[in-house]
Design an enzyme around this catalytic site. Structure first.
Site, PDB file in Angstrom:
ATOM      1  N   SER A   1       2.491   4.995  -0.786  1.00  0.00           N
ATOM      2  CA  SER A   1       1.337   5.352   0.030  1.00  0.00           C
ATOM      3  C   SER A   1       0.537   4.083   0.271  1.00  0.00           C
ATOM      4  O   SER A   1       0.952   2.990  -0.098  1.00  0.00           O
ATOM      5  CB  SER A   1       0.451   6.376  -0.685  1.00  0.00           C
ATOM      6  OG  SER A   1      -0.013   5.811  -1.898  1.00  0.00           O
TER       7      SER A   1
ATOM      8  N   TYR B   1       1.403   7.360   4.102  1.00  0.00           N
ATOM      9  CA  TYR B   1       0.245   8.251   4.132  1.00  0.00           C
ATOM     10  C   TYR B   1      -0.871   7.627   3.307  1.00  0.00           C
ATOM     11  O   TYR B   1      -0.636   6.751   2.477  1.00  0.00           O
ATOM     12  CB  TYR B   1       0.606   9.640   3.597  1.00  0.00           C
ATOM     13  CG  TYR B   1       1.103   9.623   2.172  1.00  0.00           C
ATOM     14  CD1 TYR B   1       0.227   9.814   1.107  1.00  0.00           C
ATOM     15  CD2 TYR B   1       2.449   9.398   1.884  1.00  0.00           C
ATOM     16  CE1 TYR B   1       0.677   9.786  -0.206  1.00  0.00           C
ATOM     17  CE2 TYR B   1       2.902   9.369   0.575  1.00  0.00           C
ATOM     18  CZ  TYR B   1       2.012   9.561  -0.460  1.00  0.00           C
ATOM     19  OH  TYR B   1       2.455   9.522  -1.750  1.00  0.00           O
TER      20      TYR B   1
END
EC number: 4.1.1.11
Length: 143
Positions: free
Chosen positions: A25, A58
């Site tokens: 991430s 993300y």
């Protein structure tokens, strides 16, 4: 018709850490996420200005005011501490929505502190950066 349009970006942030052994991430200071209208868990494209790498991942919310831009997991092979990056999001919208939508652009400076907020994706607020040749401002093409 549904179009995928530029929604927001955090422009020219500096990577504060990169760790291959974290869950994948990008950790981003929550102040920056809020300013750019990016939610934790939202898909972002990361463009590494330093080396040209591009990737998608993300977001994970980072501590407010920390300036953190942390690259986690496999992306740490591509993006390194002190690299300059741009985090970009896109949104699906109708043609009518796209014609009036105003994106959020967050320009950051030293320590990833917000320098300026805007809505023109081609406007540069970093010394030495210029608008691309022949690029219209948002106001010019919307009128």
């Amino acid at each position: 018709m549904i179009r995928t349009m530029f929604k927001s970006k955090i422009h020219r942030a500096t990577v504060t850490h990169a760790d291959l052994h974290y869950v994948g991430s990008v950790t981003v200071d929550l102040d920056l996420l809020d300013a750019a209208d990016i939610l934790p868990g939202e898909l972002v494209s990361i463009v590494d200005v330093t080396n040209g790498a591009r990737l998608e991942t993300y977001t994970i919310a980072g501590e407010r005011g920390s300036g953190v831009i942390g690259i986690n997991g496999a992306a740490a092979h591509l993006v390194h501490v002190d690299d300059t990056v741009i985090l970009i999001t896109y949104a699906e919208m109708t043609t009518e929505e796209a014609r009036t939508y105003e994106p959020r652009v967050v320009h950051v400076g030293k320590d990833n502190k917000i320098l300026q907020l805007g809505n023109d994706p081609a406007e540069g607020h970093t010394p030495g950066l210029m608008r691309p040749p022949h690029a219209l401002s948002n106001a010019a093409h919307l009128s």
